[in-house]
Design a protein around this motif. Sequence first.
Motif, PDB file in Angstrom:
ATOM      1  N   SER A  85       0.965  -1.009  -0.102  1.00  0.00           N
ATOM      2  CA  SER A  85       0.044  -0.120   0.029  1.00  0.00           C
ATOM      3  C   SER A  85       0.958   1.241  -0.126  1.00  0.00           C
ATOM      4  N   VAL A  86       2.267   1.085   0.642  1.00  0.00           N
ATOM      5  CA  VAL A  86       3.012   2.567   0.636  1.00  0.00           C
ATOM      6  C   VAL A  86       3.430   2.544  -0.898  1.00  0.00           C
ATOM      7  N   PHE A  87       3.603   1.582  -1.431  1.00  0.00           N
ATOM      8  CA  PHE A  87       4.006   1.313  -2.849  1.00  0.00           C
ATOM      9  C   PHE A  87       2.882   1.874  -3.687  1.00  0.00           C
ATOM     10  N   MET A  88       1.736   1.855  -3.657  1.00  0.00           N
ATOM     11  CA  MET A  88       0.638   2.408  -4.359  1.00  0.00           C
ATOM     12  C   MET A  88       0.792   3.957  -4.390  1.00  0.00           C
ATOM     13  N   PHE A  89       1.130   4.327  -3.147  1.00  0.00           N
ATOM     14  CA  PHE A  89       1.344   5.782  -3.059  1.00  0.00           C
ATOM     15  C   PHE A  89       2.605   6.183  -3.746  1.00  0.00           C
ATOM     16  N   ALA A  90       3.615   5.604  -3.338  1.00  0.00           N
ATOM     17  CA  ALA A  90       5.017   5.889  -4.045  1.00  0.00           C
ATOM     18  C   ALA A  90       4.757   6.003  -5.460  1.00  0.00           C
ATOM     19  N   GLY A  91       4.201   4.824  -6.021  1.00  0.00           N
ATOM     20  CA  GLY A  91       4.039   4.547  -7.458  1.00  0.00           C
ATOM     21  C   GLY A  91       3.211   5.737  -8.139  1.00  0.00           C
ATOM     22  N   ALA A  92       2.094   6.152  -7.168  1.00  0.00           N
ATOM     23  CA  ALA A  92       1.237   7.143  -7.965  1.00  0.00           C
ATOM     24  C   ALA A  92       2.209   8.390  -8.113  1.00  0.00           C
ATOM     25  N   SER A  93       2.950   8.537  -7.274  1.00  0.00           N
ATOM     26  CA  SER A  93       3.937  10.049  -6.976  1.00  0.00           C
ATOM     27  C   SER A  93       4.827   9.750  -8.009  1.00  0.00           C
ATOM     28  N   PHE A  94       5.599   8.513  -8.456  1.00  0.00           N
ATOM     29  CA  PHE A  94       6.490   8.400  -9.487  1.00  0.00           C
ATOM     30  C   PHE A  94       5.693   8.732 -10.870  1.00  0.00           C
ATOM     31  N   VAL A 158     -14.134   0.508   9.107  1.00  0.00           N
ATOM     32  CA  VAL A 158     -14.598   0.149   7.739  1.00  0.00           C
ATOM     33  C   VAL A 158     -15.120   1.795   7.542  1.00  0.00           C
ATOM     34  N   ARG A 159     -16.113   2.176   8.548  1.00  0.00           N
ATOM     35  CA  ARG A 159     -16.691   3.372   8.381  1.00  0.00           C
ATOM     36  C   ARG A 159     -15.815   4.657   8.178  1.00  0.00           C
ATOM     37  N   LEU A 160     -14.685   4.609   9.139  1.00  0.00           N
ATOM     38  CA  LEU A 160     -13.573   5.520   8.780  1.00  0.00           C
ATOM     39  C   LEU A 160     -13.031   5.554   7.347  1.00  0.00           C
ATOM     40  N   ALA A 161     -12.627   4.256   7.261  1.00  0.00           N
ATOM     41  CA  ALA A 161     -11.971   4.035   5.804  1.00  0.00           C
ATOM     42  C   ALA A 161     -12.865   4.746   4.657  1.00  0.00           C
ATOM     43  N   LEU A 162     -14.209   4.049   4.824  1.00  0.00           N
ATOM     44  CA  LEU A 162     -15.051   4.763   3.660  1.00  0.00           C
ATOM     45  C   LEU A 162     -15.320   6.019   3.839  1.00  0.00           C
ATOM     46  N   ALA A 163     -15.398   6.875   4.765  1.00  0.00           N
ATOM     47  CA  ALA A 163     -15.433   8.159   4.729  1.00  0.00           C
ATOM     48  C   ALA A 163     -14.280   8.890   4.168  1.00  0.00           C
ATOM     49  N   LEU A 164     -13.025   8.317   4.475  1.00  0.00           N
ATOM     50  CA  LEU A 164     -11.743   8.968   4.150  1.00  0.00           C
ATOM     51  C   LEU A 164     -11.848   8.883   2.561  1.00  0.00           C
ATOM     52  N   THR A 165     -12.012   7.501   1.967  1.00  0.00           N
ATOM     53  CA  THR A 165     -12.295   7.363   0.681  1.00  0.00           C
ATOM     54  C   THR A 165     -13.305   8.321  -0.118  1.00  0.00           C
ATOM     55  N   ALA A 166     -14.392   8.458   0.545  1.00  0.00           N
ATOM     56  CA  ALA A 166     -15.225   9.422  -0.041  1.00  0.00           C
ATOM     57  C   ALA A 166     -14.634  10.853  -0.270  1.00  0.00           C
ATOM     58  N   LEU A 207      -3.350   8.686   4.487  1.00  0.00           N
ATOM     59  CA  LEU A 207      -4.309   8.540   5.516  1.00  0.00           C
ATOM     60  C   LEU A 207      -5.254   7.378   5.306  1.00  0.00           C
ATOM     61  N   THR A 208      -6.159   7.444   4.082  1.00  0.00           N
ATOM     62  CA  THR A 208      -6.967   6.364   3.642  1.00  0.00           C
ATOM     63  C   THR A 208      -6.482   5.127   3.163  1.00  0.00           C
ATOM     64  N   LEU A 209      -5.250   5.148   2.828  1.00  0.00           N
ATOM     65  CA  LEU A 209      -4.674   3.963   2.687  1.00  0.00           C
ATOM     66  C   LEU A 209      -4.062   3.191   3.993  1.00  0.00           C
ATOM     67  N   VAL A 210      -3.644   4.023   4.738  1.00  0.00           N
ATOM     68  CA  VAL A 210      -3.274   3.594   6.402  1.00  0.00           C
ATOM     69  C   VAL A 210      -4.818   3.125   7.128  1.00  0.00           C
ATOM     70  N   SER A 211      -5.824   3.693   6.761  1.00  0.00           N
ATOM     71  CA  SER A 211      -7.100   3.373   7.489  1.00  0.00           C
ATOM     72  C   SER A 211      -7.366   1.954   6.911  1.00  0.00           C
ATOM     73  N   TRP A 212      -7.280   1.612   5.356  1.00  0.00           N
ATOM     74  CA  TRP A 212      -7.667   0.634   4.777  1.00  0.00           C
ATOM     75  C   TRP A 212      -6.670  -0.604   5.516  1.00  0.00           C
ATOM     76  N   ASP A 213      -5.486  -0.264   5.544  1.00  0.00           N
ATOM     77  CA  ASP A 213      -4.596  -1.163   5.864  1.00  0.00           C
ATOM     78  C   ASP A 213      -5.106  -1.858   7.552  1.00  0.00           C
TER      79      ASP A 213
END
Lengths: 310, 112
Positions: A85-94, A158-166, A207-213
């Motif tokens: 999930s860290v790589f997803m973030f770093a990959g998007a940045s790259f 899950v609710r927190l992660a969904l709220a952040l995703t939204a 933060l969203t990725l961390v909450s899903w993790d």
Amino acid sequence: MNRRPYDATRLLKWYPPAWRARYGDEFVAFVDDTLAGERPTAGFVFSIALGAVRERGHESGLVGTRQAPTVQSRAGALLVLCAWSVFMFAGASFSKLSEHSAQAMPAGSGSLANVGFVIVAFSGALGMIVVLVGAGVALPSFVNFLRSGGWQVARQRVRLALALTALVLAVIVPLTLWAHHLTSLQRNGGDGPYSAAFVAWAILIALTLVSWDRVIVQCVAKMDLSPRILRVEARLAVVVSFLMVAITVGAACWWADVAGNAPWFLQGASDGSSSSPFTPNLIITLALMVGASGAGAFGVSRIARSWSRA
Amino acid sequence: MKKSATNEGLRRTNDPPFLILTSLASGPKHGHALAKDIAAFAGVNLGPGALYGAITRLEERGLIEPLSGVERRRPYRITEAGSKSLATAVADMRRLVDVSTARLRLAIGGLS
């Protein structure tokens, strides 16, 4: 004026619940006896923080040698997933940083950058497929987990992660509209307010990725996974870990080639100008990749240890 | 974990499990008494994280066991397995000390 005695129970909260239930009272008594009404030193607090991290590591199966191989294997695979999930973030940045880099390279150069970019793109796509296959393999166990009361356990996170995703998705539209009114230079650091908004959005994504993790770790730790599924997940985790190393190497190759032939591109400056190839964005991106690869390698070492003991 | 005495950079044995077993070999003690005893005989100040981390692992391995506590303080005592483990560790150290002592005598003899 009398000072209030130090409340040692605050420090206890850092430890895992099971440990607190067993050692909590005597640990607080020990802290009270040792401090004798004085404030704790930074070293004292650090020792407790380190002890709490170690206990959480033991509980999860990431530290220690006495846990069952299945616990170690599950912990190792979960660590690799979190690193991904860290790589997803770093990959998007790259992906954003390397946008249009091929056009910036002088004629006859850039073959290493191209190879690096292809490695990153191919490994990233393959890694995503492997992670999805892993999720598919665990899906029946996840459904069983939810049916047997798992939703009650996970719903808050899950609710927190969904709220952040939204929130992340809601911000995309205005941010994209804003970006359309800016030049490439303004979008890449030239416009202060846009840059600040973009950084805030990136932090929100993190933060969203961390909450899903946190959701995944909580659910998987309590899910009933058969030894066969665990073996499959562990093998997939090893593949993902190797792909993370490949992505890091590919990104480093791209950086080296662009830094050598078109350093101005990395700074968003005009062609041919003298520029440093060390930009904060790129350094942070590569540091995240290296750190996540290290975490993934540690996860694989736990899996390998579980295999050697099984 | 702090050492109150230094020896020109040479480290003495300051492994928390070893120190705790050594302390409990003289009788049951609770956490604070253990820390004070270890500071007194080894000059090592174990931090709370290191002390209770070691107590947790030693109890898991059956090398120490808890006794019924007084208020919140719970004393521990060394088990038979703990005594054997400590004896093995001490014997290993003694061999090392013997070798060091013998070689040191040779070195000092060579210098004089």
